[in-house]
Each structure stands twice: as C-alpha cells, then as structure tokens.
Design an enzyme around this catalytic site. Structure first.
Site, PDB file in Angstrom:
ATOM      1  N   LYS A  48      46.325  10.061 -48.025  1.00 49.83           N
ATOM      2  CA  LYS A  48      47.506   9.361 -48.361  1.00 49.83           C
ATOM      3  C   LYS A  48      47.297   8.943 -49.932  1.00 49.83           C
ATOM      4  CE  LYS A  48      49.975   5.109 -46.976  1.00 49.83           C
ATOM      5  NZ  LYS A  48      49.867   4.016 -45.754  1.00 49.83           N
ATOM      6  N   SER A  73      53.802   3.147 -43.084  1.00 48.33           N
ATOM      7  CA  SER A  73      54.038   4.065 -44.561  1.00 48.33           C
ATOM      8  C   SER A  73      53.204   5.364 -44.539  1.00 48.33           C
ATOM      9  CB  SER A  73      53.581   2.832 -45.360  1.00 48.33           C
ATOM     10  OG  SER A  73      52.229   2.679 -45.300  1.00 48.33           O
ATOM     11  N   SER A  82      50.820   1.029 -40.049  1.00 49.15           N
ATOM     12  CA  SER A  82      51.123   2.329 -41.021  1.00 49.15           C
ATOM     13  C   SER A  82      50.533   3.575 -40.567  1.00 49.15           C
ATOM     14  CB  SER A  82      50.849   1.865 -42.482  1.00 49.15           C
ATOM     15  OG  SER A  82      51.890   1.026 -42.984  1.00 49.15           O
TER      16      SER A  82
END
Lengths: 525, 557
Positions: free
Chosen positions: A76, A168, A192
């Site tokens: 990420k 997210s 997330s």
C-alpha cells in the site's frame, strides 16, 4: 500459475516449475492488463525484475531465502519504500522518495519477496471506498467477473456501474484479488484491510496491535494503526505474518516477547472452542444475505462441536463516535508535519511569510476529507474541549476495550461477526454519501477491534445473489493471532469460497482453474 | 502490552571540566577576594533590594516581587532524546539530523536510556519525588524549526515532582555573611529541543538548522519563591553546579546548554499576586539578574503611574539593558496537548519492584542511580570546611570555577604547606593570574605539582613570601623550570646564616641612628621601617620575622 496460492507457487519455485523472473513477468503483464482497475499508483517494474534476477540466482545456487523468495508482493502506498515514490495518494506527497524502507517492507525484501508496486488508497488512508485518492478510485475486480456478470441485472453491467473495492486499502485488495501478486500489505486503522478484503473476496488480516512494526507506515492514528495482510488464503497470511511479526527496536509499541512461529495445523480443529456472537452487531442496516450467512456460519461451528454463544459488547454503539474523536485528534497532530518545508508539496503561490506558506501548501496539498479531519481534530484538542471530547472518548475507548476483555475473560475464544453491512456497491451509489458518513457506516463492525488492539481477520465466505463476495470477520484475543488464524483456516476450508473468474484473464490462459475451487461453495444463497 | 524500549546513549563525559564556565568568562579584572566572586560581581548589577528600597510614600505599601523560573538544560548525551543522531555543539548545519529529527513521515520516537537516567539523577539531587510512571505528550505549534509541528514533552505526568533547591546568598556590606535559601521545584520533565532558525533579513529568508532538533532537555520548573535577580541568578548558578557535578548537563549558558525563562510579577504583600510577564531566553546569569530587576522596576513604575501590566512574553535587550514585548503574531497559543501515542508510559523501578525476568537493558532502577550519585556541591563545600578548616566563602569560591577544586585538591595532596596557605594561594594568586589572562583552570601554565613545590619551599622557610610571588610569576611564564631551579638561579633563598644576618642588622642600626632613635621613642612604625631596611640590604633574602627578632634583641626592646 497466477491463480495459485502463495504456498503453491512457492513450492513451484522450489521445484523449478517456474523461475522468479518468469513469475515476475507474468505478474507485470497482468498488472498492465488490469490497469483499468487502478490498483497500483506506482508499478516498480525495474526494481521487481532486478529482485527477481537475484532471487533466481539464489534458487540456482540452492540458497533460497524461504517461502517468500521470488514471490511477487504489493505494498500500500502509505508504507515508506526506499527510493520508490510514496504518495499516500495525496498531492502533499507526490514525488516524495523516502530514504528508508518501512520495517515490514524491509522484512519482506529480506526474505526475497519481489516488490511489484505501490497500491492505491484513499488519501492518507482516510476513507472506506478507495475512492478519495488523488490518483482516482480503485475498481473492484469482481465488477468484471463472470460470476457478477451472469447474475447481476443488465443495467448494472454498463461500464459506469463499476463497483468500489472498499477501503482504504482497496488497491492492495484488488491487486491480490486480480492475481497481480500473491500477497499485499495494507494498513488497518478502523477496518481498512478487512473492509476491502470483504468486498474483494480475499483474506484480510489485522494483527494484534504491537505484534507488527509500524515504523515506516505513514500514520493515520498511531494508537490504532497496524500493517494488514491480504492473501488469497489463510495459510498464506500465516506465512507472511511469520515474516513480519516481532519486536522492532524502531517501534517502541511492538512487544518484546519472542514471537512464536505462525505455522497453522494442517487439519485445524475447532471442536471445544467457544465462539461468541456479539448481539450488538446485529443491526437493522445489515443486509439479509450477510445476516443469513452469519447465522449459517455459526451453525457450521456448532456442527463441528464448538460452543456458540451469544455475547454482549454493551458499549459497541458508542464506538464509532468515539473512534471519530480519537481518529481526527491524532490525524490533526500527525498531519502537522506536512508544512512544505522539509519534504513533499510546497506551494509556489504565497511566500510573503512562513505562515502564508503553510496555509497555501496545506490548502493545495490535502483533499477536503483530510482537511475536514484536521479541523475537527484540532477542535477536539482545544484546551476548552479536551476534557469534553478527547478525554471522554478515551474513557469510552477503555469501556470498549473492557467489553472485549470481559467477553474473552468469560471463556470465549473467538468472536464471529459480519465484516461489512453489505456487499460492494457501485461507485455511483457510494459517492451519494460523503466520506464521513460512509466511514461511519462501513467501519461499524471493524473499528472497535482497532480500539482494543485485537487481531481480526476477514474470511471470504460466499457469493451474494448478485455474484459478489461476502466476508465474515473473526476476532481473537490480543496476541492470540495464531489461534485466530487457525480458526480462520478451518472456517475457510468449510466454506470453499469460489475463485473469481475474470473473463479476459481466463481467455488468454493466464488463469486456469487448478484446484477445483471454481465450484460453488457450501454456503450459497 | 508493550514494554518501554530504551536505547543506550552514554554521555560523552561525566564531568564538564574542559568547558569554560560562561560566567567566569564574563568576569574581568584581578580583584579576587576571598568570597564568591560571582556574588560579589552580581551585587554591583543586581541591586538586590531594588524593590524594597522603594520608600513607601504616604498611604502606599511596599512592593514585593515574585519570580519563578523555567530552566531548560540540555542533557549531556551522545545521542538525541528520541533518535540515534549524535549530539555535538557547533557541528556543520544539518549534519546531525536523523530521519526522525527531520520528521520524515513514518518515523517513530525511541527513548534514550541515558537521558532518562540523567533526569532521574537530577530529580534525586534536587530532592524530588521520582514518578515510577511518567508519560509523554505532544505540544503543538507551527514553527519552522519544529519540523513535526509538535514537541514531545511531559505535560501531564513528568518524571520528577516536588523537590527543592538550596542555594546561598551573601549578606552584609562585604558580603561576608552566607545565608542559605530554598526554592521549591515544581517538576522536572524530559522534552525535545527545537532546531534553530536563522533569519536573513537582507534576503528575507529563514535558514533552518536541525542539529539541535530533538536533543534531550531537562525542563526544571521552579516555584515562584524568588524575589529578585540576584536570588534567581544564585539559584540557577547552584543548579548549574549540581547538573555539572551529576554529569547530567554541561550546562554552559554561552553555548545554550542552559536557558532560562523568568516569570515575574509584583504585588503588595498580603494582596493577590500581580499579573505576570515572562522574559524569555536569558542566556547568561548576568543578563538573567539584570532582566529580572529591570522588569520588576518596570512593573512597579508602570503600576505606580496608574498603568497596567499585560500578561505577555518579553525579551531582554542586553545592549540597552531593558525588556521589550516580543512580537507574538498568533496571540494566545493553544498548544492542543495530546498523549504521545508512539511511546508507552516510562516505567522506573526500585530494588523491590524490578521484575526478576526483566531485561537489564530495559530496566532503570532509581535505587541504583541513587547509589551512583556523586558528591553534590553543597556536600563538597561542607567537606572542605570540615576537612581543611576553610571559611565557607572559600569553599564557594573553589567550586565556582570549573576545575578549580580539583586543582586545589591536587596541590594539597603534594605539599606539606598548611591547607589555609594553599587556599590563599589558589584563590588569590593563582585565580588572579587566570582571571587576568582570561584563562580556564585547564589552560593554566602552572601545574598543581609546580605550585605544591613552591609552597613547600615557602613552608620550609627556604624563601620569603615575596620571593615566592616572584617565583610564581616565573612559573607562570611556563618556561619549564621548576620552582627550585628558579630560586637557585635568581638567588632567592633566605639567608639561613644567623651570624651574617646579625651583622647585617648591626650595620643597619649603625647606618640609621635616626630610625633607631624613633624605635627607642616607642614609635610603633619605626621597628618595621628598620626591618624593611635590613631586608633591602639582604636583597629580600632575609626572613622579616627573624630580622625583627634580632633587631629587638640588639636594641634590647
């Protein structure tokens, strides 16, 4: 080959059925082919090929570093990667090249993993859709699956009706779901990792707070953030966790105790365990499909000889508002360093004073969601508000922690809950509500776990009537991550979640069904 | 849950002997008296009774000043409070900056064990309660030399609280009376230093040096128990000596290792306290005393003229000798304090509470640090008074110069001369020469052994004290000759031959009948004149006491 699990491909590498470079190239080509998903912000092709080359040398010399040697992974874009742009999907950090690797990234690389790229997210991980980043939203690979196309209504199949991944860490979820890598790192502050895992049909694991280092993870909420792991099966998560877990002298909140190896039993046993079903998680907004799967899952455990009981987490209803106060307060503090002086974006507009420079830089650098959270956080931290908001929220947090302590203290081993209220929704649907509302809805089952620092995992369970993945969440005792994953492995085996059938990938032979998992699972609608 | 993780950062040196104390640097002239020079010097600038000297006019009360101090002392440590970056004064700009110090996103603080130990030792030396559990907080404000946008400090629960500092103050016309006073210590907290901003007004730019950013500070907060500049300066001086003795801080004000902010208000005794002002960044003891006394007088004048005192921050303009309001654009700051989430509570142990299976690297025992405390300045002075029969003011003077006590003790070790004589020579002659040339003790051309040899010669009456002064001057030139060599080269030995002396005396008596007459007339000065004449004739090589004895015998007095 790409459809296999990490463990399977790892043994293929060891047996020489495929070389790291071949594997790397296949993944890179698939990343290019699935560019429309917008899962990656940066594809680190050169780095990955270089790493593959080195891995290949090791394999040739019989000096493989272990299960992860030569395995393509994605990270990420809020984990610092040395010399590779790390943006947090924000204008503020566009072009920022960290001079160091996050500890978790370093540990993956030290094991020979190949870094394919940096995945998309909501700006600074603030969101639950992966729709609010400066590089645009991530599209859910299931939008393009045979399963969804066949079962959904005709109008839903128009291009404009693509589905969100959740967030997210949507980029990491999509990257794993679309077979562009075998594992991906996400971060999990309020859900997330688990939320997009549920929407994309992957395993999404949030370790106990303090088990895995946060050094190098660009923080959202320091007291709740943990690096998360996406894989296509629970065993793979255990392999990655085994590499990541353990004390890091650079993160004082990691535990000192030596970490036990995280190999899961090949035939996990849940008989004799006590599975708690928190009654507060049965909310009216929960979709009937998920509700029904939740109940069937409980039956599965019971049928195996586990004791399934209803439990009470009485302060659950205060959790989301408490989370909001604590989250925004830490955000306000953590975002203060982005002032344009040391690194990142610096406004060229107004240089009349340092204050004006700060204001212009931050105005240009952050999106409205980030700015909104900074404003509320600073409001809560004002001297006149601190007691009424921050301190009160901390007290509520303690009550929520105690809820879990009491339940686990009463003999419950693992909690079984939904991960999300609904299946993934179309983007056009999703953006009808603002980020704040969406986050409040979507984090409802996940954020209390972060407040308590517990381990939790999303296990994909079945496809909905529309052919979209539904996941359930298992929550474990603090630092009983291995027990949690063992239960998850057993559960995963029972439900036989179907493999995504991405038509264009099937066509060119990239994904040949290899293990018969394409049959429908035992928990179908 | 997570245990606190400590890094090791050992001090560069425990004793700050090589550093020249700034206040001694500022001192000038060679008037070295037997009492603390610091106090003497202060008396000329501090006007300790300034506020009480205000003669109350009709219907008016006296004014009383209330002064509290916040002192920031840089911890003497190889590395910074939360990062591994090195600590070193005057290194090239931005050469000692870790990723954490530059607040790169994703970096985390790791507490330096050495800084914690320094804080505990300071707390113990200042009679504080040491908190077994203390917490770290973030204090937010935007400033260009504060890259994270917040400072990590200990606002809610500091490492040490409720102590006191005893210091001495000099009374009487000659400052010969020593009285001790006590100021309470509210708390000691660990916190990060900020970087430095250098404003280039010509090019209207600000240059930032982050070498200082993140260095460990001890913030020592004194209760407002002080009433004038002199008291404040003396209390800070004592604190400085204690921190130096502990090795906790080099505490050199000129290098910014000790910085003082003063909170000042005036009121009528018995009435509520007045509005206070804060005078910031006082970087020498002299300016501290001056600024406080100026500010007290300013407030009194303001109030007597019907004005009011604003709660504001002021700076001291040392060129003009006055305090000025600081430009504070943001107005009142709200620091939005918040717990630092990346640092677990700092837990300290004592002998009874150390967990048996604990990693010794992760355990700080208060009891162990207490055992390691060195002798503190007050105890050293007491010992000097006891051991050498020294006047208290002499003991102060010996401790007031970096390295002087050690020099003194080394001379004592090697000489047969009386401690009193050694004290006089060290505090008068030796210190006077140092001051004259603005040298530190460590820079002295005369070693303790050389002085000891000289004092031995004096003690054995081989030379006169005036000859000894002459020898000392030769030694100071640093030409490598020993005292004995100088004495023999310059023929400075006293005449030991009593017959020769008697002849010299006889000749002088015969040569100065008028003086002899005066002696016989019982003029008290005459005998000394005669002694002086004999000494002159002996080329200063005769012992005056012996001459006097012979003369008296000869003149049958």
């Amino acid at each position: 080959m790409l459809g296999r699990t990490l463990r399977e491909v790892s043994s293929a590498l060891k047996q020489g059925h495929i070389t790291p470079t071949e594997l790397c190239k296949k993944c890179l080509s698939l990343i290019k082919k699935t560019k429309y998903l917008n899962a990656y912000i940066t594809v680190s092709e050169e780095v990955a090929l270089k790493q593959a080359e080195e891995s290949e040398k090791r394999y040739k010399q019989g000096q493989s570093l272990g299960d992860l040697d030569g395995i393509p992974v994605a990270v990420k874009d809020n984990f610092s990667t040395s010399g590779i742009e790390t943006t947090c999907a924000s204008n503020m950090l566009k072009g920022y090249l960290p001079p160091y690797n996050a500890t978790v990234v370093q540990r993956l690389l030290d094991q020979g993993a190949l870094l394919m790229g940096k995945t998309n997210l909501d700006e600074f991980a603030m969101g639950s859709g992966s729709t609010d980043g400066v590089f645009g939203p991530v599209k859910n690979p299931w939008t393009y699956s045979k399963q969804y196309r066949e079962r959904s209504r005709q109008d839903a199949q128009e291009d404009s009706h693509w589905l969100i991944t959740g967030g997210s860490s949507g980029g990491s979820a999509a990257a794993v779901a679309a077979f562009t890598c075998f594992a991906a790192l996400g971060s999990d502050t309020g859900g997330s990792t688990r939320n997009p895992a549920a929407h994309c049909g992957t395993v999404g694991f949030k370790p106990s707070y303090g088990l895995v280092s946060r050094h190098g993870l660009i923080p959202l909420v320091n007291s709740m953030d943990v690096p998360g792991i996406f894989t296509r099966c629970v065993d793979d998560t255990a392999i990655v966790l085994g590499v990541l877990a353990g004390h890091d002298p650079k993160d004082s909140t990691t535990v000192n105790d030596p970490v036990k190896p995280t190999t899961l039993p090949s035939v996990p046993d849940v008989s004799g365990l006590c599975i708690g079903i928190p009654k507060e998680y049965l909310v009216p907004e929960l979709s009937s499909e998920i509700r029904s799967l939740w109940s069937q899952a409980a039956d599965l455990f019971e049928a195996e000889g586990a004791r399934v009981i209803e439990v009470c987490l009485p302060h659950t209803c205060y959790s989301i508002v408490c989370y909001h106060v604590l989250c925004t307060s830490e955000v306000a503090s953590n975002m203060a360093r982005f002032d344009g002086l040391q690194y990142g974006h610096r406004s060229a507009v107004d240089m009349s004073s340092t204050e004006a420079l700060y204001a212009a830089t931050r105005q240009e650098g952050f999106n409205d969601v980030v700015k909104g959270r900074i404003l509320s956080g600073n409001f809560f931290l004002l001297k006149e508000n601190y007691e009424n908001y921050f301190v009160k929220a901390q007290k509520v947090r303690r009550l929520i922690v105690n809820d879990f302590v009491n339940v686990f203290g009463s003999g419950v081993d693992v909690l079984l809950t939904p991960t999300t209220l609904t299946q993934a929704v179309p983007y056009l649907e999703f953006i009808k509500e603002d980020n704040r509302t969406r986050s409040a809805q979507d984090d409802i089952f996940t954020q209390a776990v972060n407040m308590a620092g517990l381990p939790a995992v999303n296990v994909p369970v079945a496809l909905s009537s529309q052919g979209l993945p539904i996941g359930l969440q298992l929550i474990g005792r603090a630092f009983c991550d291995q027990q949690l994953l063992t239960v998850a492995k057993w559960f995963e085996k029972q439900v036989q979640f179907p493999v995504i059938q991405l038509q264009d990938l099937m066509d060119d032979g990239s994904l040949v069904p290899e293990n018969g998992k394409l049959t429908s699972g035992s928990l179908t609608q | 849950m997570a245990a606190p993780v400590l890094r090791s950062g050992f001090p560069g040196r425990r004793w700050a002997l090589a550093w020249i104390d700034d206040c001694s640097r500022l001192r000038s002239g060679s008037q070295i008296g037997p009492i603390s020079n610091w106090a003497r010097r202060q008396s000329s600038v501090a006007q300790p009774s300034l506020h009480t000297a205000q003669k109350p006019r009709k219907g008016e009360h006296k004014w009383a000043a209330v002064v509290g101090l916040e002192i920031h002392a840089q911890i003497s440590s190889n590395s910074k409070l939360f990062s591994g970056a090195q600590v070193c004064f005057a290194a090239p700009p931005n050469s000692l900056v870790s990723y954490f110090d530059a607040s790169l996103p994703g970096t985390l603080p790791v507490l330096n064990r050495r800084c914690v130990e320094a804080a505990v030792m300071a707390g113990l030396a200042l009679n504080c309660h040491i908190n077994k559990k203390s917490l770290f907080d973030r204090k937010h404000y935007f400033y260009s030399d504060l890259p994270a946008g917040y400072q990590i400090t200990q606002q809610r629960l500091p490492i040490a609280t409720n102590g006191h500092l005893t210091y001495s103050i000099y009374l009487g016309k000659k400052h010969s009376q020593v009285t001790t006073k006590t100021v309470r210590i509210k708390q000691i907290q660990l916190e990060q230093d900020s970087g430095k901003s250098l404003h280039d007004d010509l090019r209207s730019q600000t240059l930032i040096d982050l070498n200082r950013a993140g260095i460990g500070l001890l913030e020592v907060v004194l209760e407002p128990d002080l009433c004038c500049g002199e008291e404040a300066a003396l209390a800070v001086r004592e604190l400085q000596l204690i921190l130096q003795a502990l090795g906790a801080s080099q505490a050199n004000m000129a290098e910014g290792q000790l910085r003082v902010d003063a909170n000042i208000s005036v009121h009528h005794p018995g009435e509520a306290l007045g509005v206070r002002t804060e005078v910031k960044n006082l970087n020498s003891l002299r300016f501290l005393a001056k600024a406080i006394d100026y500010e007290i007088q300013r407030q009194i004048t303001e109030l007597e003229n019907g004005g009011e005192i604003l709660n504001e921050t002021r700076s001291f303009d040392y060129k003009r000798g006055c305090t000025m309001p600081m430009r504070d654009k943001e107005g009142k700051q709200d620091y939005r304090f918040m717990p630092e989430p990346n640092l677990p509570p700092l837990v300290l142990y004592d002998d009874t509470s150390v967990p048996p299976d604990a990693d010794p690297q992760q355990v700080i025992s208060i009891d162990r640090l207490r055992d390691m405390l060195p002798e503190l300045p007050s105890a050293t002075r007491e010992r000097l008074v006891q051991q050498y029969g020294m006047l208290p003011e002499h003991s102060f003077a010996l401790l007031n110069e970096v390295g002087l006590l050690e020099f003194f003790q080394n001379v004592i070790k090697e000489t047969r001369a009386e401690p009193k004589k050694v004290t006089n020579w060290v505090l008068n002659t030796f210190l006077c020469y140092l001051k004259h040339q603005n040298l530190a003790v460590s820079e002295s051309p005369v070693t303790p052994s050389a002085l000891a040899e000289l004092l031995d010669l004096l003690d054995s009456k081989a030379i006169s004290s005036s000859a000894a002064k002459q020898v000392f001057e030769e030694l100071w030139r640093g030409e490598g000759k020993t005292a004995a060599q100088i004495v023999s080269e310059q023929q400075l030995e006293l005449i030991q031959d009593e017959e020769a002396l008697e002849e010299l005396c006889q000749a002088t008596i015969e040569g100065h009948p008028q003086v002899v007459m005066d002696v016989k007339k019982r003029n008290p000065k005459a005998i000394n004149k005669l002694v002086g004449l004999v000494r002159k004739a002996s080329l200063s090589r005769a012992d005056p006491a012996l001459i006097k004895e012979i003369l008296e015998k000869k003149l049958s007095l």
